[in-house]
Design a protein around this motif. Sequence first.
Motif, PDB file in Angstrom:
ATOM      1  N   MET A 189      15.616  -7.932 -11.334  1.00 46.21           N
ATOM      2  CA  MET A 189      15.057  -8.776 -10.315  1.00 46.21           C
ATOM      3  C   MET A 189      14.100  -7.938  -9.476  1.00 46.21           C
ATOM      4  O   MET A 189      14.477  -6.921  -8.922  1.00 46.21           O
ATOM      5  CB  MET A 189      16.178  -9.369  -9.457  1.00 46.21           C
ATOM      6  N   ASN A 190      12.885  -8.362  -9.394  1.00 44.23           N
ATOM      7  CA  ASN A 190      11.882  -7.665  -8.611  1.00 44.23           C
ATOM      8  C   ASN A 190      11.789  -8.270  -7.218  1.00 44.23           C
ATOM      9  O   ASN A 190      11.752  -9.482  -7.052  1.00 44.23           O
ATOM     10  CB  ASN A 190      10.518  -7.758  -9.291  1.00 44.23           C
ATOM     11  N   MET A 191      11.728  -7.379  -6.243  1.00 49.88           N
ATOM     12  CA  MET A 191      11.598  -7.838  -4.861  1.00 49.88           C
ATOM     13  C   MET A 191      10.135  -7.730  -4.451  1.00 49.88           C
ATOM     14  O   MET A 191       9.466  -6.747  -4.742  1.00 49.88           O
ATOM     15  CB  MET A 191      12.473  -7.003  -3.939  1.00 49.88           C
ATOM     16  N   ILE A 228       7.190  -8.900   0.784  1.00 51.43           N
ATOM     17  CA  ILE A 228       7.702  -9.679   1.920  1.00 51.43           C
ATOM     18  C   ILE A 228       9.208  -9.463   2.061  1.00 51.43           C
ATOM     19  O   ILE A 228       9.719  -9.257   3.166  1.00 51.43           O
ATOM     20  CB  ILE A 228       7.370 -11.178   1.750  1.00 51.43           C
ATOM     21  N   ASP A 229       9.927  -9.487   0.941  1.00 50.32           N
ATOM     22  CA  ASP A 229      11.373  -9.265   0.980  1.00 50.32           C
ATOM     23  C   ASP A 229      11.702  -7.880   1.517  1.00 50.32           C
ATOM     24  O   ASP A 229      12.591  -7.724   2.361  1.00 50.32           O
ATOM     25  CB  ASP A 229      11.969  -9.431  -0.415  1.00 50.32           C
ATOM     26  N   LEU A 230      11.003  -6.881   1.024  1.00 44.82           N
ATOM     27  CA  LEU A 230      11.233  -5.514   1.506  1.00 44.82           C
ATOM     28  C   LEU A 230      10.879  -5.377   2.983  1.00 44.82           C
ATOM     29  O   LEU A 230      11.561  -4.666   3.731  1.00 44.82           O
ATOM     30  CB  LEU A 230      10.419  -4.524   0.665  1.00 44.82           C
ATOM     31  N   GLY A 231       9.840  -6.071   3.421  1.00 47.11           N
ATOM     32  CA  GLY A 231       9.466  -6.046   4.834  1.00 47.11           C
ATOM     33  C   GLY A 231      10.527  -6.671   5.720  1.00 47.11           C
ATOM     34  O   GLY A 231      10.814  -6.166   6.808  1.00 47.11           O
ATOM     35  N   ILE A 232      11.107  -7.773   5.257  1.00 53.41           N
ATOM     36  CA  ILE A 232      12.168  -8.432   6.027  1.00 53.41           C
ATOM     37  C   ILE A 232      13.380  -7.517   6.141  1.00 53.41           C
ATOM     38  O   ILE A 232      13.977  -7.366   7.212  1.00 53.41           O
ATOM     39  CB  ILE A 232      12.539  -9.786   5.379  1.00 53.41           C
ATOM     40  N   ILE A 233      13.760  -6.872   5.041  1.00 53.59           N
ATOM     41  CA  ILE A 233      14.908  -5.959   5.056  1.00 53.59           C
ATOM     42  C   ILE A 233      14.631  -4.777   5.970  1.00 53.59           C
ATOM     43  O   ILE A 233      15.481  -4.388   6.785  1.00 53.59           O
ATOM     44  CB  ILE A 233      15.245  -5.496   3.627  1.00 53.59           C
TER      45      ILE A 233
END
Length: 110
Positions: free
Chosen positions: A1-3, A6-11
């Motif tokens: 699953m690739n993130m 945006i997902d990495l920024g939210i985390i």
Amino acid sequence: MNMSQIDLGIIAAYLVITLAVGLYYGRKTDSFKDFAIGDRKFGTMALVATMFATTIGGSSTIGLCEKTFKAGLVFIFIFFFKSFYKIIESFIYAKMGRCIKNAISPGDIA
């Protein structure tokens, strides 16, 4: 699953905000006792919710679903009676309450 980015920024934002809040409110903490019990500024419902979240968490629920699918309904009954076990356990710990009143961690009980 690739993130995605945006997902990495939210985390990353969540971790930075959590760190900032912890450092801001951690300035007022003078000792481990202050850190562990927080001047007892929490209610009974917070303690009950913590105990339920610890006992009946996501992993136990998912594990119950898997075991029920594999072996049958017997695991639902076992999981149901786990709550009764915790109620009985609480009566035992309540009687020990006088001995552990000033303890702030499991290490202090022994």
